[in-house]
Design a protein around this motif. Sequence first.
Motif, PDB file in Angstrom:
ATOM      1  N   ASN A  89     -12.173 -31.486  25.787  1.00 17.52           N
ATOM      2  CA  ASN A  89     -12.559 -31.917  26.299  1.00 17.52           C
ATOM      3  C   ASN A  89     -14.684 -31.760  26.051  1.00 17.52           C
ATOM      4  N   ASP A  90     -14.622 -31.377  25.078  1.00 20.70           N
ATOM      5  CA  ASP A  90     -16.026 -31.570  24.546  1.00 20.70           C
ATOM      6  C   ASP A  90     -16.155 -29.815  24.535  1.00 20.70           C
ATOM      7  N   GLN A  91     -16.034 -29.202  24.903  1.00 17.68           N
ATOM      8  CA  GLN A  91     -15.961 -27.600  24.954  1.00 17.68           C
ATOM      9  C   GLN A  91     -16.516 -27.395  23.828  1.00 17.68           C
ATOM     10  N   GLY A 148     -26.697 -35.277  26.101  1.00 13.36           N
ATOM     11  CA  GLY A 148     -27.178 -34.629  26.427  1.00 13.36           C
ATOM     12  C   GLY A 148     -28.928 -34.016  25.773  1.00 13.36           C
ATOM     13  N   PHE A 149     -29.897 -34.743  26.257  1.00 12.11           N
ATOM     14  CA  PHE A 149     -30.913 -34.018  25.428  1.00 12.11           C
ATOM     15  C   PHE A 149     -31.410 -35.495  24.620  1.00 12.11           C
ATOM     16  N   GLY A 158     -17.165 -22.272  26.118  1.00  8.80           N
ATOM     17  CA  GLY A 158     -16.829 -23.070  27.582  1.00  8.80           C
ATOM     18  C   GLY A 158     -18.448 -23.950  27.973  1.00  8.80           C
ATOM     19  N   ARG A 159     -19.440 -24.644  26.912  1.00 12.56           N
ATOM     20  CA  ARG A 159     -20.908 -24.885  27.101  1.00 12.56           C
ATOM     21  C   ARG A 159     -20.572 -26.447  26.675  1.00 12.56           C
ATOM     22  N   PRO A 160     -20.587 -27.047  27.049  1.00 16.82           N
ATOM     23  CA  PRO A 160     -20.550 -28.652  26.560  1.00 16.82           C
ATOM     24  C   PRO A 160     -21.114 -28.184  24.302  1.00 16.82           C
ATOM     25  N   TYR A 161     -20.345 -29.048  23.984  1.00 15.23           N
ATOM     26  CA  TYR A 161     -21.377 -28.624  22.782  1.00 15.23           C
ATOM     27  C   TYR A 161     -22.786 -29.109  22.467  1.00 15.23           C
ATOM     28  N   TRP A 162     -22.504 -30.015  23.464  1.00 14.60           N
ATOM     29  CA  TRP A 162     -24.141 -30.622  22.502  1.00 14.60           C
ATOM     30  C   TRP A 162     -25.508 -29.709  23.230  1.00 14.60           C
ATOM     31  N   GLU A 163     -24.793 -28.673  24.452  1.00 13.70           N
ATOM     32  CA  GLU A 163     -25.794 -27.980  24.808  1.00 13.70           C
ATOM     33  C   GLU A 163     -26.475 -26.618  23.988  1.00 13.70           C
ATOM     34  N   ILE A 175     -19.086 -34.116  33.182  1.00  9.99           N
ATOM     35  CA  ILE A 175     -19.108 -32.641  33.387  1.00  9.99           C
ATOM     36  C   ILE A 175     -19.169 -33.025  34.628  1.00  9.99           C
ATOM     37  N   ILE A 196     -30.688 -33.092  18.000  1.00 11.57           N
ATOM     38  CA  ILE A 196     -29.774 -33.331  19.081  1.00 11.57           C
ATOM     39  C   ILE A 196     -29.124 -33.870  18.442  1.00 11.57           C
ATOM     40  N   PRO A 207     -33.063 -23.083  30.682  1.00 10.38           N
ATOM     41  CA  PRO A 207     -33.250 -23.333  29.752  1.00 10.38           C
ATOM     42  C   PRO A 207     -32.705 -23.835  28.570  1.00 10.38           C
ATOM     43  N   ALA A 208     -31.649 -23.569  28.953  1.00  8.05           N
ATOM     44  CA  ALA A 208     -30.197 -24.458  28.114  1.00  8.05           C
ATOM     45  C   ALA A 208     -29.361 -25.564  29.210  1.00  8.05           C
ATOM     46  N   LYS A 267     -23.651 -41.805  14.923  1.00  5.23           N
ATOM     47  CA  LYS A 267     -22.238 -41.194  15.397  1.00  5.23           C
ATOM     48  C   LYS A 267     -21.179 -41.620  14.763  1.00  5.23           C
ATOM     49  N   VAL A 278     -29.335 -26.185  21.709  1.00  6.25           N
ATOM     50  CA  VAL A 278     -30.794 -25.697  23.395  1.00  6.25           C
ATOM     51  C   VAL A 278     -30.953 -24.611  23.176  1.00  6.25           C
ATOM     52  N   LEU A 279     -29.762 -24.054  23.477  1.00  4.36           N
ATOM     53  CA  LEU A 279     -28.524 -23.029  23.932  1.00  4.36           C
ATOM     54  C   LEU A 279     -28.542 -21.725  22.711  1.00  4.36           C
ATOM     55  N   ARG A 301     -32.279 -19.725  21.721  1.00  7.87           N
ATOM     56  CA  ARG A 301     -33.051 -18.623  22.589  1.00  7.87           C
ATOM     57  C   ARG A 301     -32.533 -16.961  21.862  1.00  7.87           C
ATOM     58  N   LYS A 312     -15.367 -38.494  15.856  1.00  8.03           N
ATOM     59  CA  LYS A 312     -15.425 -37.172  15.771  1.00  8.03           C
ATOM     60  C   LYS A 312     -14.476 -36.187  15.403  1.00  8.03           C
ATOM     61  N   ALA A 371     -14.316 -30.163  32.749  1.00  9.94           N
ATOM     62  CA  ALA A 371     -14.613 -31.536  31.606  1.00  9.94           C
ATOM     63  C   ALA A 371     -13.404 -32.274  31.593  1.00  9.94           C
ATOM     64  N   LYS A 397     -20.669 -36.856  29.590  1.00 13.10           N
ATOM     65  CA  LYS A 397     -21.242 -36.483  28.445  1.00 13.10           C
ATOM     66  C   LYS A 397     -22.158 -37.482  27.175  1.00 13.10           C
TER      67      LYS A 397
END
Lengths: 484, 231
Positions: A398-400, B210-211, A48-53, B141, A173, B100-101, A371, A56-57, A60, A374, B135, B207
């Motif tokens: 939706n990029d999630q 990010g980062f 459910g999070r945007p893919y570019w996260e 988003i 990234i 953090p994210a 890029k 970084v996510l 952890r 996609k 989204a 969109k």
Amino acid sequence: MSKKITIEPVTRVEGHGKVTIHMDNQGKVYQTRLHIVEFRGFERFVQGRPYWEAPVLVQRLCGICPVSHHLAAAKALDVIVGAGTGEGLTPTGEKMRRLMHYGQIFQSHALHFFHLSSPDFLFGIDADPNIRNVIGVALKHPDLAVQGVMMRKFGQEIIRATAGKKIHGTGAIPGGINKNLSVEERDEFLKGADPLNADKMVSWAQDAVEFFKGYYKANKEFIDNFAHFPSNHLSIVRKDGAMDLYHGVLRAVDAEGKKILHDVDYQEYNKYIEEEVRSWSYMKFPYIKELGQDHGWYRVGPLARLNTCDFIPTPLAQKEFELYKSLTNGKPNSFCLHTHYARLIETLHAAEVIRDLLNDPDLLGDDLVIKGTKQKEGVGLLEAPRGTLFHHYRINDNDQIEMANLIVSTTNNNEPMNRSVNYVAKSIMDGKQEITESMMNAVEVAIRAYDPCLSCATHALGKMPLEIKLYDDNNNLLDAKKSQ
Amino acid sequence: MSNLVKFRIDKTECMAEAGKYIVEAAKENGIYIPTLCNMPGVKPQGACRICTVRINNRLMTACTTPIADGMEIEMDIPELNDLRKAIVEMLFVSGNHFCPACEKSGDCELQALAYRYQMFVPRFPYEFPQKEVDASSTRIIKDQNRCIFCKRCIKSVKDEQGRSYFAFRHRGHKLEVVLDKELGMSMSEEKAEQAMQSCPVGSILVKEKGFSKPIGKRKFDHSPIGSDIKL
């Protein structure tokens, strides 16, 4: 009366785990298991999070090797943003990532050998636990301790310059990198005050290999006989068979060196690798599909990598590699404690790669991201310090992220770690009336050889209590001991 | 004829044009009063209360109160700073703010205020509410986990006909800021960027960007929020 011995938590490793050893009426070890007692759940909550996260996510997961997760996720997302499958990035993007990765290998290997494992070699596995630790190393062998600390620092500074922070940065990234290297940063690494410069790191890495060779010469019987058993070995290698810890094709060899995975494209890893779930551990057991669960398990990590690659593409490490291979007449090496030897050769290789990269002007370039068309799905693999790391993502319209599958290095080593623990427990505890602290440490030495990140969990390096419990066959606690 | 008036903030003598809001008047005199819902070009609303000051023993929002001659304003005092810290803590516990994210980390005003007021562990229990991530727009988003209901996007992001791209929906604990579906689908890249800039937290994200700003180049990487305000 049968007994159950529990070692919990296992010390001087990253993460939390425990070992249970079951003994029958005659005091014979009949079952030993390494349990992973934490549940992390990243594959679920990244959904459910945007893919570019993701880069970084998911990093952890770990405080020791976040860079590996960061880069593996970024490589998978390169595919999703249409930047190719590992070879399509701009020269600056590709080389900055490689520098980050080899900085990570260098610092993690230094941490593992000097901080976590060297106490066992310097003091002996049966030494007083009060001195058999990193503080003991600092007091008795200050030069070696300083070397370990400064090598780790150098690697972490490389990570800071490429990822933005020493731990949990944001450099990679999808499609590239968010910064280049400045001339000042480059010069600091190449010409920095002693000892923090690339030449010194190469020299110290050579010293570390020499140290282990000296130890091996004096303790050959112990090193060679400790948890020695044959296995398959898996890693990525460069297309020409060279060691490449950042990118390549997937190769596996059996105990005789015969290829059982023939340099395949890792985008199709799930055609070749399957994961088995067992009820007593949160960690899965991967195996090569074609060979099945019983015969398809494999080792990953330094030992495996030196068994799968044909050569190391830097001169000093290649020279050591040739010597190392001669110990087994060119055949795969299955000596558990040779993993440390292999790790130090890789440390030398990483130092050489870092030095070569720092002299490459592409690092100073401005073309950072690329890029294309996609895609919905992507796989990223690399060789993390502990072994092959798989990241696989699928996104929706939706990029999630709608699906994530991570096979971390320690998961790949699950079966061989269990076998090593069982091997050691059988060889030193069978028929013994008393279980001593040094016996328990020997079991841990087997685990430490794999440099495991048991739950890929972040925790401070420190002394954790070791506890052993004896149970009868009705699970009644008979006796309990704690280390000092 | 000059209409400058004299006033004092925490004993510091100040001067500003009569009728200016206290936040702006303080800024002109090199004094930072923290804000979250306030933004230049948008009528102040006093929604977040982080700018609360004390005037004649009354608590007033500095973003909506005009300056007057001889005003004695208490601003940087322990009691009010603790109140501000409590507001920041409440905002953290009532949403799902996992710095953090979050790609706004380092650029986030809420995070920056948490650092400024040295928030470590909130005094209130975390609610961990179930929130949606919308989204569906091609450009942005809207992550409800991070929304602090400041209304900055509602007030400032409008199309050529003056229609807001964002609006409140539901009431009470179900309140949320949503993106108009139709306008959202035709949003320009420039408008998407404006929407993200209007958000003090990471609730509105452009969109696939990010980062891209490296650590070290982010707004609050080197100096705390408010440190740009000085004479």
